[in-house]
Structures are given as C-alpha cells and as structure tokens.
Design a protein around this motif. Structure first.
Motif, mmCIF file in Angstrom:
data_model
loop_
_atom_site.group_PDB
_atom_site.id
_atom_site.type_symbol
_atom_site.label_atom_id
_atom_site.label_comp_id
_atom_site.label_asym_id
_atom_site.label_seq_id
_atom_site.Cartn_x
_atom_site.Cartn_y
_atom_site.Cartn_z
ATOM 1 N N ARG A 151 3.985 3.746 -8.736
ATOM 2 C CA ARG A 151 2.908 4.461 -8.062
ATOM 3 C C ARG A 151 2.173 3.544 -7.088
ATOM 4 O O ARG A 151 1.813 2.420 -7.430
ATOM 5 N N PHE A 152 1.961 4.032 -5.888
ATOM 6 C CA PHE A 152 1.193 3.282 -4.885
ATOM 7 C C PHE A 152 -0.309 3.483 -5.099
ATOM 8 O O PHE A 152 -0.716 4.506 -5.659
ATOM 9 N N PRO A 153 -1.089 2.509 -4.639
ATOM 10 C CA PRO A 153 -0.745 1.187 -4.107
ATOM 11 C C PRO A 153 -0.342 0.239 -5.232
ATOM 12 O O PRO A 153 -0.753 0.408 -6.379
ATOM 13 N N ILE A 154 0.475 -0.769 -4.872
ATOM 14 C CA ILE A 154 1.072 -1.676 -5.844
ATOM 15 C C ILE A 154 0.518 -3.082 -5.642
ATOM 16 O O ILE A 154 0.436 -3.570 -4.515
ATOM 17 N N LEU A 155 0.159 -3.716 -6.748
ATOM 18 C CA LEU A 155 -0.279 -5.107 -6.732
ATOM 19 C C LEU A 155 0.920 -5.973 -7.104
ATOM 20 O O LEU A 155 1.427 -5.902 -8.220
ATOM 21 N N VAL A 214 -2.841 -9.262 2.063
ATOM 22 C CA VAL A 214 -3.846 -9.789 1.143
ATOM 23 C C VAL A 214 -5.113 -8.955 1.289
ATOM 24 O O VAL A 214 -5.635 -8.793 2.398
ATOM 25 N N GLU A 215 -5.568 -8.399 0.167
ATOM 26 C CA GLU A 215 -6.751 -7.546 0.185
ATOM 27 C C GLU A 215 -7.733 -7.963 -0.902
ATOM 28 O O GLU A 215 -7.358 -8.634 -1.877
ATOM 29 N N GLU A 216 -8.973 -7.529 -0.745
ATOM 30 C CA GLU A 216 -9.954 -7.727 -1.804
ATOM 31 C C GLU A 216 -9.743 -6.687 -2.897
ATOM 32 O O GLU A 216 -9.418 -5.528 -2.627
ATOM 33 N N ILE A 217 -9.933 -7.130 -4.140
ATOM 34 C CA ILE A 217 -9.653 -6.305 -5.316
ATOM 35 C C ILE A 217 -10.841 -6.379 -6.260
ATOM 36 O O ILE A 217 -11.480 -7.426 -6.400
ATOM 37 N N ALA A 274 0.789 -1.224 0.000
ATOM 38 C CA ALA A 274 0.000 0.000 0.000
ATOM 39 C C ALA A 274 0.824 1.278 0.000
ATOM 40 O O ALA A 274 0.448 2.272 -0.637
ATOM 41 N N GLU A 275 1.957 1.271 0.718
ATOM 42 C CA GLU A 275 2.771 2.480 0.813
ATOM 43 C C GLU A 275 4.154 2.114 1.336
ATOM 44 O O GLU A 275 4.351 1.041 1.925
ATOM 45 N N SER A 316 -11.299 -1.593 -0.722
ATOM 46 C CA SER A 316 -11.506 -0.795 0.490
ATOM 47 C C SER A 316 -11.699 0.683 0.203
ATOM 48 O O SER A 316 -12.491 1.358 0.870
ATOM 49 N N ASP A 317 -10.981 1.233 -0.791
ATOM 50 C CA ASP A 317 -11.070 2.670 -1.035
ATOM 51 C C ASP A 317 -11.147 3.034 -2.520
ATOM 52 O O ASP A 317 -11.172 4.216 -2.866
#
Length: 358
Positions: free
Chosen positions: A54-58, A16-19, A8-9, A119-120
């Motif tokens: 560039r953030f956020p990075i996958l 692990v996040e939802e995408i 994320a930064e 999330s955002d």
C-alpha cells in the motif's frame, strides 16, 4: 519528527521526506537508525510499482542502530542497546512454529504502522515491517536484536537482510555439511554471503559461478576455491567437470535459469536451493526424470536465510568479530540519507553493498 525515504506512488522517484511517528505501542521499540544497507528488494519494490504494498511506502529494511524508547511490556531490550533490526521474527503460533520448526515460520511478529508523511498525514507502509531508510523506526521488540557493541553499525546492518540471507541459506536453510562440495550461482552480495556461509560450515570445495570477472575475484577472496566464468561456456558442464557434481548448489540470481543450472550441477542426492527472488509467472525447464528423479536431487527454497534472528544475528556478529566472517569486505561505500534515492539507482552496479550512514 524524523526523515526517511518515501516511495509515494507507482512511477514516482523515491524522495527524502519529513515523517511523523506515533509513540511505540506494547511490545514495540523506537530505534534510532545509524546505518541501513541498500538492498535490491527495495529496488524491486520500486521497479514493480510497489510489489503489492500500500502506498505511500517507507523504504529500507536492512538497518542497525540504538534503542531510543520502548513501549509497554517490552522485556528483551532497553534504551541504549545496540541492535540489528530483523524483518522477520518467528511468531510462535503458526503451524511451523507449533511443530517446533520456527525457521519455516509462515507469519512474523510485527509492530503496527506508526509512521506518517508530514506533508499530508498519510499512513506509511514500512518495507518488510521495518522502514529503516529513516532516522528512526518503530518495530516489534522481537525484531530489535541486540548484537555486540564492538561491531561497527555499517557491518551490523548487513546482518538484517543481505548477508544473513546468503549465509543463512548455507548454514540453516539447507545446512552445508563439513567436507562437502558447493556451487554458488551469482556472486552479488547475497551470493558472496553464501560463499562465506559455506566456508564457515566447513565446505571442502566452493565453486563460484558468475559472468563478471571482478565478482569471481572477490568470491575467491571470500573463500571460493574455484571460479567458473559462465560467459565462457556452459557453467553446468564446467562445474561438473571440476567436481563431478556438487552436494549443494545455490542459485543467488533472480532468473529461473539459475535454479535449473543449480539442479543440473548437483551430484547424486544433491540439494539445489533457490535464494534469489524469482520473477512471477515463470516456470522451470527441467526434465523430471533426468534432472530430478534419477539423480535424486532435492529442490529447496529459503526466505531470507530462514533465520531465527535472536539466535543467528549474535552468532554471525561474533563470527565476524572473531575473523571467521569478513563483513567489512561487503561494505563498498557509504552515503548520506540525502544521497540514498540516487544511490538506489546504482544497486547491483557499485560494488557489494552501499550503506546509508545517519
């Protein structure tokens, strides 16, 4: 909705996040990822605070899976095809491509960024245009390379980066001649792939160089004819004592000293190839006359093995199926997606390659 590993930064730990994914655009495909290797490049991105991205990075760029959906005008693959996801595919338009040298392409075909944090809603930057540490990835169709369906996904994923980088350096960047002598400095995953590539090319003698006895033992298993323990004395002197100077020397470590050693290991008219990613702002401590001019040594650089994925990945896959390459030996362990962030911490210290299985 899908899931992936997001950095994320700067300073944050990948999680692990939802995408959320947009539908694929023209010439783009959705790949359901089945396996993804954990590569040091992803670790490098975290260690350098994003490597300028560039953030956020996958994260993730060493993936294999099945085409799930295609966008408009896709002609090269279809839903159900088993593919390896390439991080580079020659563009056909840059000066190198126009002069008929697509292996030196200075640009790449790429899909648009189409993944967002749930999330955002932040637009994600996929590593090397791939983002394969996720259950699904959207890439340009030229980067979805069909391979034989009998090759296991965990082996196929290796072709996407680490293995093709090393083997490609010896097969295509600076092609090893049949009957030649080779030195490989650094026997991590990429260096071991150089050994395999040199063996496939028909090298007569392959000298593996490392400080870790266990890595040298694996290098011998995979085709090295000699092993030099760099902690037991000057590796340049040891290699030259064995060979009189090699035809090809490959530095598969990041430190600049590796390339200096490669240059000095070369015999007359030899070629030293930089395979590892070097640190920024570091120069070479070489004598231009004694190390380069007098012995007529060439210094070369490879970017990811300089592959043409549509040609080279199927070739490497078939060579593995034929038993001429040992991709299975490169898979040290498998983990789940949820274990991937922790497993990234162990990259380079837990065998040759850890593969995330989805």
């Amino acid at each position: 909705m899908t899931r992936g590993v997001v950095y994320a930064e700067a300073g944050a730990r990948p999680t692990v996040e939802e995408i959320v994914l947009d539908p694929p655009g023209p010439h783009e495909v959705v790949v359901r990822v089945h396996a993804c290797g954990l590569c040091h490049t992803d670790v490098h991105i975290v260690e350098t605070g994003g490597w300028g991205m560039r953030f956020p990075i996958l994260l993730g760029h060493e993936g294999a899976g099945v085409v799930e959906e295609v966008g408009a005008d896709v002609a090269s693959v279809a839903p159900g095809d088993r593919v390896v996801i390439a991080w580079r595919a020659p563009c056909g338009e840059c000066p190198s491509c126009r002069r008929g040298d697509p292996r030196r392409c200075s640009s790449q075909l790429r899909g648009k960024r189409r993944a967002y944090r749930a999330s955002d809603g932040a637009l994600l930057t996929p590593v090397l245009r791939c983002g394969t540490l996720a259950e699904r990835a959207i890439v340009h169709e030229a980067c979805a390379v069909e391979v034989p369906g009998t090759l296991p996904f965990e082996q196929a994923a290796l072709l996407a980066c680490g293995f093709s980088t090393g083997a490609g350096a010896a097969l295509w960047s600076t092609p090893v001649r049949e009957g030649s002598t080779v030195a490989v400095i650094g026997c991590g995953g990429v260096g071991l792939a150089v050994v395999q590539g040199a063996k496939l090319a028909g090298a007569r003698r392959i000298v593996a160089v490392d400080v870790a006895p266990e890595k040298l033992a694996i290098a011998r298993e995979l085709g090295a004819t000699d092993a030099v323990d760099a902690s037991a004395g000057d590796p340049v002197e040891q290699v030259r004592e064995l060979t009189g100077g090699v035809d090809f020397a490959f530095s598969a470590i990041g430190a600049a000293a590796g390339l200096v050693q490669a240059v000095r290991m070369c015999g007359y008219a030899g070629t030293a190839t930089l395979v590892g990613i070097p640190p920024a702002g570091v120069g070479l401590d070489i004598d231009l006359d004694a190390d380069l001019f007098a012995p007529k040594v060439t210094i070369a650089v490879t970017h990811g093995g300089d592959t043409i994925p549509q040609e080279d990945f199927p070739f490497l896959a078939q060579a593995a199926l034929d038993g001429r390459l040992d991709l299975a030996r490169f898979v040290s362990r498998t983990v789940s997606l949820d274990e991937a962030p922790t497993a990234l911490d162990a990259v380079g210290h837990d065998g040759i390659r850890t593969i995330v299985i989805f």
